[in-house]
Write an enzyme that holds these catalytic residues in place. Sequence first.
Site, PDB file in Angstrom:
ATOM      1  N   CYS A  51       0.836  -1.202   0.000  1.00  0.00           N
ATOM      2  CA  CYS A  51       0.000   0.000   0.000  1.00  0.00           C
ATOM      3  C   CYS A  51       0.869   1.250   0.000  1.00  0.00           C
ATOM      4  O   CYS A  51       1.741   1.410   0.856  1.00  0.00           O
ATOM      5  CB  CYS A  51      -0.921   0.006   1.213  1.00  0.00           C
ATOM      6  SG  CYS A  51      -2.011   1.445   1.262  1.00  0.00           S
ATOM      7  N   GLY A  55      -5.109  -5.472 -12.081  1.00  0.00           N
ATOM      8  CA  GLY A  55      -5.762  -5.289 -13.370  1.00  0.00           C
ATOM      9  C   GLY A  55      -6.466  -6.499 -13.944  1.00  0.00           C
ATOM     10  O   GLY A  55      -6.817  -6.497 -15.128  1.00  0.00           O
TER      11      GLY A  55
END
Length: 339
Positions: free
Chosen positions: A108, A222
């Site tokens: 993150c 993705g």
Amino acid sequence: MQKINQTSAMPEKTDVHWSGRFSVAPMLDWTDRHCRYFLRLLSRNTLLYTEMVTTGAIIHGKGDYLAYSEEEHPVALQLGGSDPAALAQCAKLAEARGYDEINLNVGCPSDRVQNGMFGACLMGNAQLVADCVKAMRDVVSIPVTVKTRIGIDDQDSYEFLCDFINTVSGKGECEMFIIHARKAWLSGLSPKENREIPPLDYPRVYQLKRDFPHLTMSINGGIKSLEEAKAHLQHMDGVMVGREAYQNPGILAAVDREIFGSSDTDADPVAVVRAMYPYIEHELSQGTYLGHIIRHMLGLFQGIPGARQWRRYLSENAHKAGADINVLEHALKLVADKR
């Protein structure tokens, strides 16, 4: 929990190596316990991850940050932190509560996470990550895994990535990695932009698996369909899907059959909604607002006639005083009328 389908390929006990063939990513503000309960009705085998929980919240917070339903298994806890002792303490607590895996967030890129000295910035200190993983492995018997990126800022060479994996797998004894196939910019981009702007580099992750064949590696980033997931599984041990699984959860209905080889029929979305009713009624009796639960269900009928009416009706009515499962039942009729 009402069982929608049984999976003949399901192992007798939780095996995260097996369930990790397909997993739903930890997503802050999204993969809470209500979301995970709902997703489990769509797939019995998919490995589910909690939102990232910081060691500080678990050790010092007033709430029960480890709460989950038994029906969520297999379920992994993602921890945010960089203090080996604190991580070990939290890992022990999580194992005692029955979690199937502990995952360390090294991916993150948000400023808030960096200020806490965890997340993607830890990639620049592989030895510390190794120390954190080793501290957890020393006190638990469940798997301890790492979710990371392919690089950070200008440290984005393949050599840098290999050095990181070498250190964490060697000194840290980490055997399982989830690789987001983008690098992270630690400044200048928002977390959302870091999920979209840095280009995906799937071949680099495939090469990493080839160069570390003894390690279990999943790919993330993705991935929008089961066809794409199956293509990645030609190269990788597992696939982790994030936003697509949340915004279009119906794709999970076919995961058990297409990814895990189950002979059972796919979960029916209408049956899944009704299977949520006992859970919702119990949560409402405990003071949970209906909207906190059904917000995770808005995308269930994506691509199906009536999906827009479903979303609109729930969005307009779930927050009203006294809202209960009748709101869902009425919304279902709007979909059924279109089928």
